[in-house]
Enzyme design. Structure first.
Site, PDB file in Angstrom:
ATOM      1  N   TYR A   1       0.819  -1.218   0.000  1.00 35.21           N
ATOM      2  CA  TYR A   1       0.000   0.000   0.000  1.00 35.21           C
ATOM      3  C   TYR A   1       0.851   1.265   0.000  1.00 35.21           C
ATOM      4  CZ  TYR A   1      -3.917  -3.062   1.341  1.00 35.21           C
ATOM      5  OH  TYR A   1      -4.878  -4.048   1.387  1.00 35.21           O
TER       6      TYR A   1
ATOM      7  N   ASP B   1      -4.384  -6.078   6.669  1.00 38.12           N
ATOM      8  CA  ASP B   1      -5.702  -5.557   6.295  1.00 38.12           C
ATOM      9  C   ASP B   1      -6.696  -6.714   6.202  1.00 38.12           C
ATOM     10  OD1 ASP B   1      -7.757  -3.995   5.373  1.00 38.12           O
ATOM     11  OD2 ASP B   1      -6.863  -3.562   3.422  1.00 38.12           O
TER      12      ASP B   1
ATOM     13  N   LYS C   1       5.015 -14.169   3.885  1.00 40.56           N
ATOM     14  CA  LYS C   1       4.973 -15.045   2.707  1.00 40.56           C
ATOM     15  C   LYS C   1       6.375 -15.067   2.105  1.00 40.56           C
ATOM     16  CE  LYS C   1       2.611 -17.479  -0.364  1.00 40.56           C
ATOM     17  NZ  LYS C   1       1.703 -18.622  -0.103  1.00 40.56           N
TER      18      LYS C   1
ATOM     19  N   ASP D   1      -1.236 -17.765   4.146  1.00 39.29           N
ATOM     20  CA  ASP D   1      -2.391 -18.567   3.717  1.00 39.29           C
ATOM     21  C   ASP D   1      -2.747 -19.615   4.772  1.00 39.29           C
ATOM     22  OD1 ASP D   1       0.119 -19.328   2.862  1.00 39.29           O
ATOM     23  OD2 ASP D   1      -0.506 -20.092   0.914  1.00 39.29           O
TER      24      ASP D   1
ATOM     25  N   ASP E   1      -9.718  -8.115   9.240  1.00 38.25           N
ATOM     26  CA  ASP E   1     -11.150  -8.231   8.939  1.00 38.25           C
ATOM     27  C   ASP E   1     -11.636  -9.655   9.183  1.00 38.25           C
ATOM     28  OD1 ASP E   1     -11.227  -5.560   8.136  1.00 38.25           O
ATOM     29  OD2 ASP E   1     -12.548  -5.993   6.439  1.00 38.25           O
TER      30      ASP E   1
HETATM   31 MG    MG Z   1      -9.521  -2.891   5.575  1.00 44.13          MG
END
Ligand code: MG
Ligand code: NAI
Length: 336
Positions: free
Chosen positions: A125, A231, A174, A207, A235
């Site tokens: 990001y 992120d 990862k 994963d 969630d």
């Molecule tokens: Mg988010």
């Protein structure tokens, strides 16, 4: 010592859940002083800008803000105010607890008590090198991971674990595929972990982490990871314990910290007085921890749990028939 807090009432259900939260905090007699500042649509209407300088100055001065959700207008070239605040104050740590609560519609009514610490400023990001070929046939962007960025977030996670009596930090990565970027993060994490022999550290590929979180979430304590993975994982964790109405988040930097609910301004229920105030209240509990009032933070969390357990005045999203203010008063009576 008196702390002054910048209070941003926000848009949609924002003012309703902020009124509820301040009612509970007032009942707790914390000696906090509140300084109101505008941001979001309400600021655009009043001052002609989404994020007025006066609001930035207030946060800069007080160093702590409690913020309701903001509506970012669609179109018109506005970028997210939340992203802007993160960048402006270099709020590098996004800290999101996920805890099982009674009487919620969740997969895990008990056993989940974890905190995701997400790097908030770089990685996928970083917004660097965004390029789309003229014919639309390909697109690229840059994932930049730095030693400094990795070090400070991993150190934050270990310090948080130590401070709050947590036992384990899981480094999620990862590095097997993303050898340079995730590899650097993992190497730095190992170096930092070596300085915290009192805290167990384990490593997990992202994963597999997702599967483990769904199957055996009780194995996790503190998770630390890079921006994109954090992120998504945070969630997922909010979903494990019953979703948006109970998920708080903090954005923390060296010079300022902003505490909030993870959910948005919920325009579909705004003005009806039925929004669940728990996420912002739990954000306020994180704020009390940050201000050095862990006993008060615990008291607030326990009052929320007790009110949920008693099904006292629960809002409709929790299957109750109460409203925002009645729920807040029920919590306040237990927190006072
Ligand atoms: Mg988010
Ligand atoms: P949302 O989180 O506002 O709403 C999603 C669904 O969850 C809606 O059905 C809503 O009624 C429900 N919900 C959310 N919070 C609730 C609460 N406390 N109690 C009961 N029900 C609740 O997400 P949506 O609709 O995608 O976004 C609406 C606006 O919020 C957009 O303008 C978006 O940009 C903004 N937003 C702002 C955020 C922030 O300031 N931190 C974060 C996410 C979205």
């Amino acid at each position: 010592m008196t702390h002054t807090i910048t209070v941003i009432r926000g848009d949609g259900i924002g003012p309703e859940i902020m009124d509820a939260t301040l009612l509970v905090l007032e009942a707790m007699n914390l000696g906090l002083v509140y300084e109101e500042a505008d941001a979001g649509l309400v600021a655009l209407e009043k001052h002609g800008e989404l994020l007025p300088q006066a609001t930035i100055d207030s946060i800069g001065k007080n160093r702590v803000a409690l913020k309701s959700p903001l509506t970012t207008p669609v179109g018109g070239g506005f970028s997210s105010i939340n992203v802007e605040l993160r960048r402006r104050f270099d709020l590098y740590a996004n800290v999101r607890p996920a805890t099982s609560f009674p009487n919620t519609r969740s997969r895990f009514a008990e056993g989940v008590d974890l905190i995701t610490v997400r790097e908030n400023t770089e990685g996928a990001y970083s917004a660097e090198g965004q390029e789309t070929a003229a014919d639309g046939s390909s697109a690229t962007s840059i994932t930049r991971t730095t030693r400094k960025g990795s070090e400070r977030i991993v150190r934050y996670a270990f310090e948080l674990a130590r401070r709050t009596g947590r036992k384990k930090v899981t480094v999620v990565h990862k590095a097997n595929i993303l050898k340079s970027t995730s590899g650097l993060f993992l190497n730095v994490a190992r170096e930092v972990a070596a300085q915290y022999p009192d805290i167990e550290c384990n490593e997990m590929i992202v994963d597999n982490t997702c599967m483990q979180l769904v199957m055996r979430p009780e194995q996790f304590d503190v998770i630390v990871t890079t921006n994109l993975f954090g992120d998504i994982i945070s969630d997922l964790c909010a979903g494990l314990v019953g979703g948006l109405g109970l998920a708080p988040g903090a954005n923390i930097g060296a010079d300022a910290a902003i505490f909030e609910a993870v959910h948005g301004s919920a325009p579909d229920i705004a003005g009806k007085g039925i929004a669940n105030p728990c996420a912002l209240l739990l954000g306020a509990a994180q704020m009390l921890d940050h201000l050095g009032m862990p006993d008060k933070a615990t008291r607030l969390r326990e009052a929320i749990v007790a009110t949920l357990a008693a099904r006292d005045s629960l809002t409709p999203d929790l299957g109750g028939e109460g409203n925002t203010m009645a729920f807040a008063k029920a919590i306040a009576s237990r927190a006072a």
